[in-house]
Design a protein around this motif. Structure first.
Motif, PDB file in Angstrom:
ATOM      1  N   SER A 153     -54.212 -35.133 -91.372  1.00 42.77           N
ATOM      2  CA  SER A 153     -52.965 -35.890 -91.380  1.00 42.77           C
ATOM      3  C   SER A 153     -51.945 -35.261 -92.314  1.00 42.77           C
ATOM      4  O   SER A 153     -52.273 -34.832 -93.421  1.00 42.77           O
ATOM      5  CB  SER A 153     -53.215 -37.340 -91.808  1.00 42.77           C
ATOM      6  OG  SER A 153     -53.893 -38.047 -90.787  1.00 42.77           O
ATOM      7  N   LEU A 154     -50.712 -35.242 -91.849  1.00 42.33           N
ATOM      8  CA  LEU A 154     -49.579 -34.781 -92.632  1.00 42.33           C
ATOM      9  C   LEU A 154     -48.560 -35.909 -92.681  1.00 42.33           C
ATOM     10  O   LEU A 154     -48.219 -36.486 -91.651  1.00 42.33           O
ATOM     11  CB  LEU A 154     -48.948 -33.541 -92.006  1.00 42.33           C
ATOM     12  CG  LEU A 154     -49.831 -32.296 -91.934  1.00 42.33           C
ATOM     13  CD1 LEU A 154     -49.184 -31.230 -91.052  1.00 42.33           C
ATOM     14  CD2 LEU A 154     -50.081 -31.734 -93.335  1.00 42.33           C
ATOM     15  N   TYR A 155     -48.086 -36.215 -93.888  1.00 44.11           N
ATOM     16  CA  TYR A 155     -47.102 -37.282 -94.009  1.00 44.11           C
ATOM     17  C   TYR A 155     -45.937 -36.810 -94.871  1.00 44.11           C
ATOM     18  O   TYR A 155     -46.112 -36.466 -96.043  1.00 44.11           O
ATOM     19  CB  TYR A 155     -47.699 -38.555 -94.614  1.00 44.11           C
ATOM     20  CG  TYR A 155     -46.733 -39.714 -94.520  1.00 44.11           C
ATOM     21  CD1 TYR A 155     -46.696 -40.483 -93.356  1.00 44.11           C
ATOM     22  CD2 TYR A 155     -45.833 -39.992 -95.532  1.00 44.11           C
ATOM     23  CE1 TYR A 155     -45.780 -41.512 -93.229  1.00 44.11           C
ATOM     24  CE2 TYR A 155     -44.910 -41.015 -95.410  1.00 44.11           C
ATOM     25  CZ  TYR A 155     -44.884 -41.774 -94.255  1.00 44.11           C
ATOM     26  OH  TYR A 155     -43.963 -42.781 -94.125  1.00 44.11           O
ATOM     27  N   PRO A 156     -44.708 -36.805 -94.293  1.00 42.47           N
ATOM     28  CA  PRO A 156     -43.543 -36.336 -95.052  1.00 42.47           C
ATOM     29  C   PRO A 156     -43.019 -37.414 -95.988  1.00 42.47           C
ATOM     30  O   PRO A 156     -42.860 -38.569 -95.597  1.00 42.47           O
ATOM     31  CB  PRO A 156     -42.521 -36.040 -93.949  1.00 42.47           C
ATOM     32  CG  PRO A 156     -42.861 -37.039 -92.870  1.00 42.47           C
ATOM     33  CD  PRO A 156     -44.357 -37.210 -92.924  1.00 42.47           C
ATOM     34  N   MET A 157     -42.721 -37.009 -97.206  1.00 43.79           N
ATOM     35  CA  MET A 157     -42.103 -37.926 -98.159  1.00 43.79           C
ATOM     36  C   MET A 157     -40.592 -37.721 -98.235  1.00 43.79           C
ATOM     37  O   MET A 157     -39.883 -38.466 -98.909  1.00 43.79           O
ATOM     38  CB  MET A 157     -42.728 -37.724 -99.534  1.00 43.79           C
ATOM     39  CG  MET A 157     -44.210 -38.078 -99.585  1.00 43.79           C
ATOM     40  SD  MET A 157     -44.512 -39.845 -99.409  1.00 43.79           S
ATOM     41  CE  MET A 157     -44.015 -40.429-101.037  1.00 43.79           C
ATOM     42  N   THR A 161     -39.956 -29.200 -92.885  1.00 40.44           N
ATOM     43  CA  THR A 161     -40.422 -28.502 -91.690  1.00 40.44           C
ATOM     44  C   THR A 161     -41.538 -27.544 -92.079  1.00 40.44           C
ATOM     45  O   THR A 161     -41.762 -27.253 -93.259  1.00 40.44           O
ATOM     46  CB  THR A 161     -39.277 -27.704 -91.023  1.00 40.44           C
ATOM     47  OG1 THR A 161     -38.738 -26.784 -91.978  1.00 40.44           O
ATOM     48  CG2 THR A 161     -38.176 -28.627 -90.531  1.00 40.44           C
ATOM     49  N   GLY A 162     -42.224 -27.039 -91.066  1.00 43.20           N
ATOM     50  CA  GLY A 162     -43.304 -26.093 -91.322  1.00 43.20           C
ATOM     51  C   GLY A 162     -43.850 -25.522 -90.032  1.00 43.20           C
ATOM     52  O   GLY A 162     -43.317 -25.780 -88.940  1.00 43.20           O
ATOM     53  N   ARG A 163     -44.922 -24.753 -90.167  1.00 37.82           N
ATOM     54  CA  ARG A 163     -45.577 -24.125 -89.016  1.00 37.82           C
ATOM     55  C   ARG A 163     -47.081 -24.233 -89.184  1.00 37.82           C
ATOM     56  O   ARG A 163     -47.574 -24.338 -90.317  1.00 37.82           O
ATOM     57  CB  ARG A 163     -45.145 -22.648 -88.905  1.00 37.82           C
ATOM     58  CG  ARG A 163     -43.658 -22.498 -88.595  1.00 37.82           C
ATOM     59  CD  ARG A 163     -43.135 -21.126 -88.910  1.00 37.82           C
ATOM     60  NE  ARG A 163     -43.260 -20.762 -90.305  1.00 37.82           N
ATOM     61  CZ  ARG A 163     -42.502 -21.274 -91.281  1.00 37.82           C
ATOM     62  NH1 ARG A 163     -41.576 -22.188 -91.004  1.00 37.82           N
ATOM     63  NH2 ARG A 163     -42.673 -20.883 -92.526  1.00 37.82           N
ATOM     64  N   ILE A 171     -47.219 -28.118 -85.463  1.00 39.66           N
ATOM     65  CA  ILE A 171     -46.062 -28.734 -86.102  1.00 39.66           C
ATOM     66  C   ILE A 171     -44.811 -27.868 -86.000  1.00 39.66           C
ATOM     67  O   ILE A 171     -43.740 -28.291 -86.437  1.00 39.66           O
ATOM     68  CB  ILE A 171     -46.353 -29.043 -87.580  1.00 39.66           C
ATOM     69  CG1 ILE A 171     -46.494 -27.759 -88.409  1.00 39.66           C
ATOM     70  CG2 ILE A 171     -47.608 -29.911 -87.712  1.00 39.66           C
ATOM     71  CD1 ILE A 171     -46.554 -28.018 -89.908  1.00 39.66           C
ATOM     72  N   ASP A 172     -44.907 -26.688 -85.406  1.00 43.77           N
ATOM     73  CA  ASP A 172     -43.765 -25.784 -85.307  1.00 43.77           C
ATOM     74  C   ASP A 172     -42.595 -26.462 -84.594  1.00 43.77           C
ATOM     75  O   ASP A 172     -42.770 -27.104 -83.549  1.00 43.77           O
ATOM     76  CB  ASP A 172     -44.144 -24.531 -84.527  1.00 43.77           C
ATOM     77  CG  ASP A 172     -45.340 -23.809 -85.140  1.00 43.77           C
ATOM     78  OD1 ASP A 172     -46.394 -24.465 -85.313  1.00 43.77           O
ATOM     79  OD2 ASP A 172     -45.231 -22.609 -85.425  1.00 43.77           O
ATOM     80  N   GLY A 173     -41.402 -26.316 -85.168  1.00 44.11           N
ATOM     81  CA  GLY A 173     -40.207 -26.838 -84.526  1.00 44.11           C
ATOM     82  C   GLY A 173     -39.958 -28.311 -84.738  1.00 44.11           C
ATOM     83  O   GLY A 173     -38.945 -28.835 -84.255  1.00 44.11           O
ATOM     84  N   LEU A 174     -40.829 -28.987 -85.472  1.00 43.91           N
ATOM     85  CA  LEU A 174     -40.651 -30.419 -85.709  1.00 43.91           C
ATOM     86  C   LEU A 174     -39.900 -30.648 -87.020  1.00 43.91           C
ATOM     87  O   LEU A 174     -40.172 -29.990 -88.027  1.00 43.91           O
ATOM     88  CB  LEU A 174     -42.003 -31.129 -85.763  1.00 43.91           C
ATOM     89  CG  LEU A 174     -42.849 -31.082 -84.488  1.00 43.91           C
ATOM     90  CD1 LEU A 174     -44.179 -31.799 -84.722  1.00 43.91           C
ATOM     91  CD2 LEU A 174     -42.100 -31.714 -83.319  1.00 43.91           C
ATOM     92  N   ALA A 175     -38.981 -31.590 -86.989  1.00 42.43           N
ATOM     93  CA  ALA A 175     -38.261 -31.995 -88.197  1.00 42.43           C
ATOM     94  C   ALA A 175     -38.876 -33.311 -88.677  1.00 42.43           C
ATOM     95  O   ALA A 175     -38.618 -34.371 -88.112  1.00 42.43           O
ATOM     96  CB  ALA A 175     -36.778 -32.165 -87.906  1.00 42.43           C
ATOM     97  N   PHE A 176     -39.704 -33.212 -89.700  1.00 34.16           N
ATOM     98  CA  PHE A 176     -40.415 -34.385 -90.201  1.00 34.16           C
ATOM     99  C   PHE A 176     -39.535 -35.189 -91.157  1.00 34.16           C
ATOM    100  O   PHE A 176     -38.838 -34.631 -92.006  1.00 34.16           O
ATOM    101  CB  PHE A 176     -41.683 -33.966 -90.949  1.00 34.16           C
ATOM    102  CG  PHE A 176     -42.756 -33.387 -90.066  1.00 34.16           C
ATOM    103  CD1 PHE A 176     -43.647 -34.214 -89.395  1.00 34.16           C
ATOM    104  CD2 PHE A 176     -42.873 -32.021 -89.915  1.00 34.16           C
ATOM    105  CE1 PHE A 176     -44.631 -33.679 -88.587  1.00 34.16           C
ATOM    106  CE2 PHE A 176     -43.859 -31.476 -89.111  1.00 34.16           C
ATOM    107  CZ  PHE A 176     -44.746 -32.309 -88.439  1.00 34.16           C
ATOM    108  N   THR A 177     -39.603 -36.512 -91.031  1.00 35.77           N
ATOM    109  CA  THR A 177     -38.954 -37.420 -91.973  1.00 35.77           C
ATOM    110  C   THR A 177     -39.808 -38.680 -92.070  1.00 35.77           C
ATOM    111  O   THR A 177     -40.507 -39.039 -91.111  1.00 35.77           O
ATOM    112  CB  THR A 177     -37.536 -37.831 -91.533  1.00 35.77           C
ATOM    113  OG1 THR A 177     -37.615 -38.599 -90.328  1.00 35.77           O
ATOM    114  CG2 THR A 177     -36.641 -36.625 -91.328  1.00 35.77           C
ATOM    115  N   GLY A 180     -38.964 -41.020 -89.294  1.00 36.29           N
ATOM    116  CA  GLY A 180     -38.865 -40.403 -87.974  1.00 36.29           C
ATOM    117  C   GLY A 180     -40.188 -39.794 -87.562  1.00 36.29           C
ATOM    118  O   GLY A 180     -41.184 -40.501 -87.412  1.00 36.29           O
ATOM    119  N   THR A 181     -40.218 -38.488 -87.397  1.00 34.11           N
ATOM    120  CA  THR A 181     -41.436 -37.798 -86.978  1.00 34.11           C
ATOM    121  C   THR A 181     -42.373 -37.631 -88.161  1.00 34.11           C
ATOM    122  O   THR A 181     -41.995 -37.104 -89.211  1.00 34.11           O
ATOM    123  CB  THR A 181     -41.100 -36.410 -86.406  1.00 34.11           C
ATOM    124  OG1 THR A 181     -40.263 -36.574 -85.257  1.00 34.11           O
ATOM    125  CG2 THR A 181     -42.359 -35.664 -86.005  1.00 34.11           C
TER     126      THR A 181
END
Length: 228
Positions: A153-157, A161-163, A171-177, A180-181
């Motif tokens: 699991s990855l959870y953005p605080m 972004t990353g790969r 996760i490539d191309g995803l804008a985590f927030t 949001g995602t």
């Protein structure tokens, strides 16, 4: 008044006042160089026959009779109320790695506060270890050898972004927030390679993956710079 900092070239064990499996903590203590307690966590360390090397906090949850058991110089009170006891501890430890017990489980608000502290101090590499999970801020680069099907699991605080390689859902191309995602409940398909563009992503793994995580971190010496 300046508060003395704990310096060590070896990992430091940090114990909070929250939920801790006493058998797990008892097994971790002998392998630790220096042991630091966050306020009421000192009672958990003393109960296992170990004198903490330092106790940081505002001391609002450390009973006077427990304080009286501490050696001279161990109690390092920080009375300000603008930060948590975990924050007070982490910013006063300089070590290559911190193992944190007693910060996950029991109270959700305390857990959320601990996660905030992790991303507030991304230069302090800290693993929070609980009954079910181990949590840390993803370093810039990380390679992990995990069994197929492992929960990952990855959870953005914050926005980040990353790969990745080796995850069932890349996760490539995803804008985590946070609103949001997010990247929870992913799974491992093969050797995992992560590259993060900022110090805002939490990595959450089953606690059974702790040894594999430590092996990966040994090959990932790069850490994030301090914020600000």
């Amino acid at each position: 008044m300046k508060v003395k900092i704990v310096h060590d070239d070896a990992p430091v064990l940090l114990v909070g006042g929250g939920e801790v499996d006493q058998q797990v903590l008892a097994a971790a203590l002998p392998a630790a160089g220096q042991v630091v307690a966050a306020d009421g966590g000192a009672a958990q360390v003393l109960a296992l026959g170990r004198m903490p090397d330092a106790v940081y906090g505002d001391m609002d949850s450390l009973a006077p009779e427990v304080q009286a058991q501490l050696d001279d110089g161990v109690l390092r009170a920080i009375p300000e109320q603008n930060s948590t006891d975990f924050d007070k501890c982490l910013r006063h430890i300089e070590a290559p790695l911190v193992f944190g017990y007693g910060f996950l489980g029991h109270r959700l608000d305390h857990q959320l506060a601990a996660m905030t502290v992790l991303v507030k101090h991304p230069d302090r590499r800290c693993l929070l270890i609980g009954a079910e999970d181990v949590v840390m801020v993803c370093p810039p680069h990380l390679s992990l050898d995990l069994p197929g099907g492992t929960r990952f699991s990855l959870y953005p605080m914050a926005p980040v972004t990353g790969r990745s390689n080796g995850l069932h859902w890349p996760i490539d191309g995803l804008a985590f927030t946070p609103a949001g995602t997010i990247g929870t409940s992913n799974t491992v398909d093969g050797p995992v390679r992560l590259h993060m563009d900022g110090p805002a992503m939490l990595l959450i793994l089953p606690v059974a993956c702790l040894s594999a995580l430590l092996a990966g971190l040994a090959d990932a010496p790069e850490t994030w710079p301090a914020l600000g």
